[in-house]
Write an enzyme that holds these catalytic residues in place. Structure first.
Site, mmCIF file in Angstrom:
data_model
loop_
_atom_site.group_PDB
_atom_site.id
_atom_site.type_symbol
_atom_site.label_atom_id
_atom_site.label_comp_id
_atom_site.label_asym_id
_atom_site.label_seq_id
_atom_site.Cartn_x
_atom_site.Cartn_y
_atom_site.Cartn_z
ATOM 1 N N LYS A 112 -1.851 -38.683 -5.267
ATOM 2 C CA LYS A 112 -1.715 -37.223 -5.129
ATOM 3 C C LYS A 112 -0.361 -36.923 -4.536
ATOM 4 O O LYS A 112 0.169 -37.713 -3.753
ATOM 5 C CB LYS A 112 -2.809 -36.665 -4.208
ATOM 6 C CG LYS A 112 -3.051 -35.185 -4.400
ATOM 7 C CD LYS A 112 -3.913 -34.981 -5.618
ATOM 8 C CE LYS A 112 -4.350 -33.565 -5.797
ATOM 9 N NZ LYS A 112 -5.479 -33.501 -6.743
HETATM 10 N N1 GLU Z 1 -5.290 -32.113 -10.102
HETATM 11 C C1 GLU Z 1 -6.383 -32.438 -10.940
HETATM 12 C C2 GLU Z 1 -7.479 -33.129 -10.134
HETATM 13 O O1 GLU Z 1 -7.550 -32.980 -8.941
HETATM 14 C C3 GLU Z 1 -5.972 -33.200 -12.192
HETATM 15 C C4 GLU Z 1 -5.306 -34.512 -11.950
HETATM 16 C C5 GLU Z 1 -4.761 -35.174 -13.196
HETATM 17 O O2 GLU Z 1 -4.993 -34.674 -14.287
HETATM 18 O O3 GLU Z 1 -4.092 -36.195 -13.055
HETATM 19 O O4 GLU Z 1 -8.345 -33.758 -10.675
#
Ligand code: GLU
Length: 423
Positions: A112
């Site tokens: 993240k």
């Molecule tokens: N931000 C989204 C999540 O928390 C998508 C992450 C992604 O597609 O890599 O799942």
């Protein structure tokens, strides 16, 4: 007593993640040494990004990227722009991505990113310089076989387009698969924008079937009206469910007769503030009142730490489907379980987004693009199988769906870790 004297309890998403992790590890009998490895992120990168603002001054923004695990594949996870971003939050969100990818069985680890900034108060040019600066600072972290970012709170297709462009310039060739959630014309996938909301709908539909709730006789409240909340509301409404409450930063809106989601979406699209402020389709309620409104299904799709021991006992819904990451604190879990509320946890319910991110990455690597119908069909199948697997695991271990989802994930990541060895 003045408001500033009231001690509000502070919740920490990382602590919430650890409490569930420990519980699942205990039930699973996970080797303590492996548990120690899986609790700590692989890598934490903190950068300071200088940006020339429109008035000529230079501001420095703090940016993070936490790689939690690469045991199952390249790390995957969004980038968040918010003033509330802090390291423990990003660490929790990165670990949740590892568990989420394992729960839906896609070959990724978890990561993240975040930048402490207020995107609503920044111009397009400032956001572009910030995003390019962040990409440059992360040039050795990102990579289509190593770490693949995507949108999250406060970011969307435009930021992903800038990341792709900046990264491709650095590498000297277009690197389509380095980021997902891109605009369609730049290698994005059909169905990616609605993917998370669609997965929430599939989870809600599967859970309602298990509980014997008929969609056409059910009511639902959705907290949050961003990408996840608004699309979840629209698709759950299409199942025949009456959406009686919605909310965003301007507050909550309640209408026991049902809110027309299409008109709420059009209202936001045409409003100057890009919010529900002034929306007349429901009477105004506070965000905390919204969570405790009478309804069958509650979809928290705003942010972390919304359902806490302070309000969990007041919740009237029979089913909670977590569209956001970490909307329920670990301390609220036993209260919801005690009340017999079925909770479809975040690492399952909102995994539709990363699932279609994976499809986007596969299409980029093949250079062959799928129809929308194929994306929806495959994503729905992944979500349904994951739901059934977690539900069966909960029954097997006589535990909640949340702990069952962690068990599924820890089992998969833990056994891979054991096979790979290399300590
Ligand atoms: N931000 C989204 C999540 O928390 C998508 C992450 C992604 O597609 O890599 O799942």
């Amino acid at each position: 007593m003045s408001v500033s004297n009231i001690q509000m309890p502070q919740y920490n998403p990382l602590e919430s993640m650890m409490i569930r992790f420990n519980e699942a590890a205990r039930i699973l009998g996970l080797d303590e040494q492996f548990a120690t490895v899986l609790k700590a992120p692989d890598k934490v990168v903190i950068v300071n990004i200088p940006v020339t603002m429109d008035d000529g001054t230079i501001r420095v923004f703090e940016g993070y990227r936490v790689i939690h695990s690469v045991h199952l594949g390249p790390s995957k996870g969004g980038i968040r722009y918010s003033m509330d971003v802090h390291l423990d939050e990003v660490k929790a969100l990165a670990a949740w991505m590892t568990w989420k990818c394992a729960v839906v069985n896609i070959p990724y680890g978890g990561a993240k990113g975040g930048i402490k900034c207020d995107p609503r108060s920044m111009s397009r040019g400032e956001l572009e310089r910030l995003t390019r600066g962040y990409t440059l600072a992360m040039k050795d972290v990102f990579g289509e076989d190593s770490d693949i970012p995507a949108p999250d709170m406060g970011t969307g297709q435009q930021e992903m387009a800038w990341i792709l462009d900046e990264y491709s310039k650095i590498r000297g060739h277009n690197s389509w698969g380095v980021v997902t959630g891109k605009p369609l014309v730049m290698g994005g996938s059909l169905g990616r924008v609605e993917a998370t909301g669609r997965g929430v709908m599939v989870s809600a539909r599967s859970a309602m079937a298990r509980l014997g709730i008929k969609p056409t006789e059910a009511t639902c409240v959705v907290q949050g009206f961003g990408n996840v909340g608004s699309i979840s509301a629209k698709l759950i409404e299409e199942l025949g469910v009456k959406i009686v409450g919605i909310s965003d930063i301007s507050g909550g809106y309640y209408n026991p007769g049902g809110i027309d989601i299409q008109s709420a979406l059009s209202y936001v699209a045409n409003s100057e503030t890009r919010s529900l402020e002034g929306f007349a389709g429901g009477s105004k309620v506070s965000n905390s009142e919204l969570l405790t409104l009478p309804c069958d299904v509650l979809v928290p799709a705003a942010m972390e730490d919304q359902i806490t021991p302070e309000n969990a006992h007041l919740i009237k819904a029979k089913l909670i489907v977590e569209g956001a990451n970490g909307p329920t604190t670990a301390q609220a879990d036993p209260i919801l379980n005690e009340k017999g509320i079925l909770v479809v946890p975040d690492i399952l319910a909102n995994a539709g987004g990363v699932t279609v991110s994976y499809f986007e990455w596969v299409q980029n690597r093949l250079g062959y693009y799928w129809t929308e119908e194929r994306v929806h069909r495959r994503a729905d199948r992944v979500m349904k199988q994951a739901f059934d697997n977690v539900f069966a695991t909960a029954e097997k271990y006589k535990t909640s769906m949340r702990i069952a989802a962690y068990i599924v994930a820890l089992d998969k990541v833990g056994s891979t870790l054991k096979l790979r060895g290399s300590f």
